[in-house]
Write a protein that holds these residues in place. Structure first.
Motif, PDB file in Angstrom:
ATOM      1  N   ARG A 145       0.834  -1.214   0.000  1.00 50.21           N
ATOM      2  CA  ARG A 145       0.000   0.000   0.000  1.00 50.21           C
ATOM      3  C   ARG A 145       0.864   1.257   0.000  1.00 50.21           C
ATOM      4  N   MET A 146       1.880   1.275   0.840  1.00 52.43           N
ATOM      5  CA  MET A 146       2.853   2.380   0.884  1.00 52.43           C
ATOM      6  C   MET A 146       4.227   1.749   1.079  1.00 52.43           C
ATOM      7  N   PRO A 147       5.118   1.853   0.090  1.00 52.67           N
ATOM      8  CA  PRO A 147       6.447   1.259   0.247  1.00 52.67           C
ATOM      9  C   PRO A 147       7.216   1.943   1.375  1.00 52.67           C
ATOM     10  N   LEU A 148       8.183   1.252   1.918  1.00 50.62           N
ATOM     11  CA  LEU A 148       8.992   1.813   2.997  1.00 50.62           C
ATOM     12  C   LEU A 148       9.637   3.118   2.548  1.00 50.62           C
ATOM     13  N   ASP A 149       9.431   4.166   3.347  1.00 45.11           N
ATOM     14  CA  ASP A 149       9.988   5.466   3.001  1.00 45.11           C
ATOM     15  C   ASP A 149       9.815   6.413   4.184  1.00 45.11           C
ATOM     16  N   ASN A 150      10.420   7.576   4.089  1.00 46.39           N
ATOM     17  CA  ASN A 150      10.215   8.666   5.040  1.00 46.39           C
ATOM     18  C   ASN A 150       9.104   9.536   4.466  1.00 46.39           C
ATOM     19  N   TYR A 151       7.938   9.510   5.103  1.00 41.69           N
ATOM     20  CA  TYR A 151       6.791  10.278   4.627  1.00 41.69           C
ATOM     21  C   TYR A 151       6.619  11.580   5.411  1.00 41.69           C
ATOM     22  N   GLY A 152       7.598  11.921   6.242  1.00 43.61           N
ATOM     23  CA  GLY A 152       7.552  13.166   6.981  1.00 43.61           C
ATOM     24  C   GLY A 152       7.003  13.031   8.396  1.00 43.61           C
ATOM     25  N   PHE A 153       6.143  12.058   8.625  1.00 41.77           N
ATOM     26  CA  PHE A 153       5.582  11.871   9.968  1.00 41.77           C
ATOM     27  C   PHE A 153       6.358  10.834  10.768  1.00 41.77           C
ATOM     28  N   SER A 154       7.325  10.179  10.145  1.00 40.07           N
ATOM     29  CA  SER A 154       8.213   9.251  10.851  1.00 40.07           C
ATOM     30  C   SER A 154       9.482   9.091  10.029  1.00 40.07           C
ATOM     31  N   ARG A 155      10.511   8.519  10.645  1.00 40.41           N
ATOM     32  CA  ARG A 155      11.754   8.281   9.905  1.00 40.41           C
ATOM     33  C   ARG A 155      11.547   7.286   8.782  1.00 40.41           C
ATOM     34  N   LYS A 156      10.755   6.237   9.077  1.00 39.89           N
ATOM     35  CA  LYS A 156      10.505   5.208   8.072  1.00 39.89           C
ATOM     36  C   LYS A 156       9.148   4.591   8.363  1.00 39.89           C
ATOM     37  N   PHE A 157       8.371   4.391   7.311  1.00 40.79           N
ATOM     38  CA  PHE A 157       7.015   3.882   7.444  1.00 40.79           C
ATOM     39  C   PHE A 157       6.685   3.039   6.219  1.00 40.79           C
ATOM     40  N   GLY A 158       5.900   1.998   6.420  1.00 41.57           N
ATOM     41  CA  GLY A 158       5.401   1.191   5.313  1.00 41.57           C
ATOM     42  C   GLY A 158       4.059   0.591   5.656  1.00 41.57           C
ATOM     43  N   TRP A 159       3.257   0.344   4.631  1.00 42.22           N
ATOM     44  CA  TRP A 159       1.904  -0.206   4.813  1.00 42.22           C
ATOM     45  C   TRP A 159       1.714  -1.309   3.791  1.00 42.22           C
ATOM     46  N   THR A 160       1.339  -2.496   4.246  1.00 42.12           N
ATOM     47  CA  THR A 160       1.160  -3.630   3.350  1.00 42.12           C
ATOM     48  C   THR A 160       0.018  -4.507   3.827  1.00 42.12           C
ATOM     49  N   ASP A 161      -0.600  -5.202   2.900  1.00 48.69           N
ATOM     50  CA  ASP A 161      -1.560  -6.257   3.228  1.00 48.69           C
ATOM     51  C   ASP A 161      -0.819  -7.574   3.068  1.00 48.69           C
ATOM     52  N   ASP A 162      -0.873  -8.443   4.080  1.00 47.88           N
ATOM     53  CA  ASP A 162      -0.144  -9.705   4.004  1.00 47.88           C
ATOM     54  C   ASP A 162      -0.869 -10.713   3.099  1.00 47.88           C
ATOM     55  N   LYS A 163      -0.304 -11.892   2.973  1.00 42.57           N
ATOM     56  CA  LYS A 163      -0.848 -12.919   2.079  1.00 42.57           C
ATOM     57  C   LYS A 163      -2.230 -13.405   2.496  1.00 42.57           C
ATOM     58  N   PHE A 164      -2.661 -13.080   3.717  1.00 36.29           N
ATOM     59  CA  PHE A 164      -3.995 -13.446   4.183  1.00 36.29           C
ATOM     60  C   PHE A 164      -4.997 -12.307   3.992  1.00 36.29           C
ATOM     61  N   GLY A 165      -4.493 -11.132   3.564  1.00 35.06           N
ATOM     62  CA  GLY A 165      -5.352  -9.975   3.357  1.00 35.06           C
ATOM     63  C   GLY A 165      -5.420  -9.022   4.536  1.00 35.06           C
ATOM     64  N   VAL A 166      -4.708  -9.348   5.632  1.00 33.46           N
ATOM     65  CA  VAL A 166      -4.694  -8.483   6.813  1.00 33.46           C
ATOM     66  C   VAL A 166      -3.730  -7.322   6.549  1.00 33.46           C
ATOM     67  N   SER A 167      -4.170  -6.117   6.887  1.00 35.45           N
ATOM     68  CA  SER A 167      -3.408  -4.900   6.618  1.00 35.45           C
ATOM     69  C   SER A 167      -2.516  -4.548   7.822  1.00 35.45           C
ATOM     70  N   TRP A 168      -1.268  -4.163   7.534  1.00 38.63           N
ATOM     71  CA  TRP A 168      -0.268  -3.832   8.558  1.00 38.63           C
ATOM     72  C   TRP A 168       0.366  -2.486   8.231  1.00 38.63           C
ATOM     73  N   GLN A 169       0.462  -1.635   9.223  1.00 37.55           N
ATOM     74  CA  GLN A 169       1.229  -0.392   9.128  1.00 37.55           C
ATOM     75  C   GLN A 169       2.430  -0.536  10.056  1.00 37.55           C
ATOM     76  N   LEU A 170       3.622  -0.344   9.509  1.00 35.39           N
ATOM     77  CA  LEU A 170       4.853  -0.481  10.285  1.00 35.39           C
ATOM     78  C   LEU A 170       5.540   0.866  10.340  1.00 35.39           C
ATOM     79  N   ASN A 171       5.922   1.281  11.557  1.00 37.89           N
ATOM     80  CA  ASN A 171       6.451   2.607  11.769  1.00 37.89           C
ATOM     81  C   ASN A 171       7.756   2.571  12.558  1.00 37.89           C
ATOM     82  N   LEU A 172       8.677   3.432  12.167  1.00 38.73           N
ATOM     83  CA  LEU A 172       9.887   3.690  12.933  1.00 38.73           C
ATOM     84  C   LEU A 172       9.864   5.168  13.287  1.00 38.73           C
ATOM     85  N   PRO A 173       9.484   5.482  14.547  1.00 39.80           N
ATOM     86  CA  PRO A 173       9.307   6.898  14.917  1.00 39.80           C
ATOM     87  C   PRO A 173      10.632   7.668  14.956  1.00 39.80           C
TER      88      PRO A 173
END
Length: 131
Positions: free
Chosen positions: A103-131
């Motif tokens: 959904r959002m590749p790993l990158d610095n989007y301004g609100f955190s140092r690094k952030f990514g958003w993906t749906d896993d192989k089961f369809g569950v959505s995950w947002q991962l953040n490095l503040p």
């Protein structure tokens, strides 16, 4: 009110596979209980009637739906994970993104140092953040 628990409904008998996958990725996680459908019950024998698992202390419940629905998971509800290190975030994102939907590749989007958003192989959505 005792507590509030996220509840995940899987189709095609994937609940146990998903739980095992999630607890293998996130340390300090475990399956707490599984109740399975037996012979001549509403669901396919051996599939998950009700289960509880925890990821880093956050408890979840899940089932294998015995009814085929015209819906699945939606990214409007996601599991949000705050990572401690960039390596932890990169590794977790890579594993969750395998056979998933980015959904959002790993990158610095301004609100955190690094952030990514993906749906896993089961369809569950995950947002991962490095503040």
């Amino acid at each position: 009110m005792e507590k509030v628990t996220p509840f995940l409904m899987f189709q095609d008998g994937k609940a146990e596979e998903a739980m095992n996958y999630y607890i293998s990725l996130i340390e300090d996680s475990e399956i707490k209980s599984i109740t399975r459908y037996g012979a001549n019950e509403a669901g396919d024998e051996g599939t998950v009637m009700l289960a509880a698992f925890s990821l880093k202390g956050q408890e979840f419940m899940c089932i294998d739906s015995n009814v085929t629905h015209q819906f699945s998971f939606t990214p409007s509800f996601s599991i949000y994970v705050t990572c401690d290190t960039e390596k932890e975030l990169d590794d977790l994102y890579q594993k969750l993104n395998e056979d998933g939907v980015e959904r959002m590749p790993l990158d610095n989007y301004g609100f955190s140092r690094k952030f990514g958003w993906t749906d896993d192989k089961f369809g569950v959505s995950w947002q991962l953040n490095l503040p």
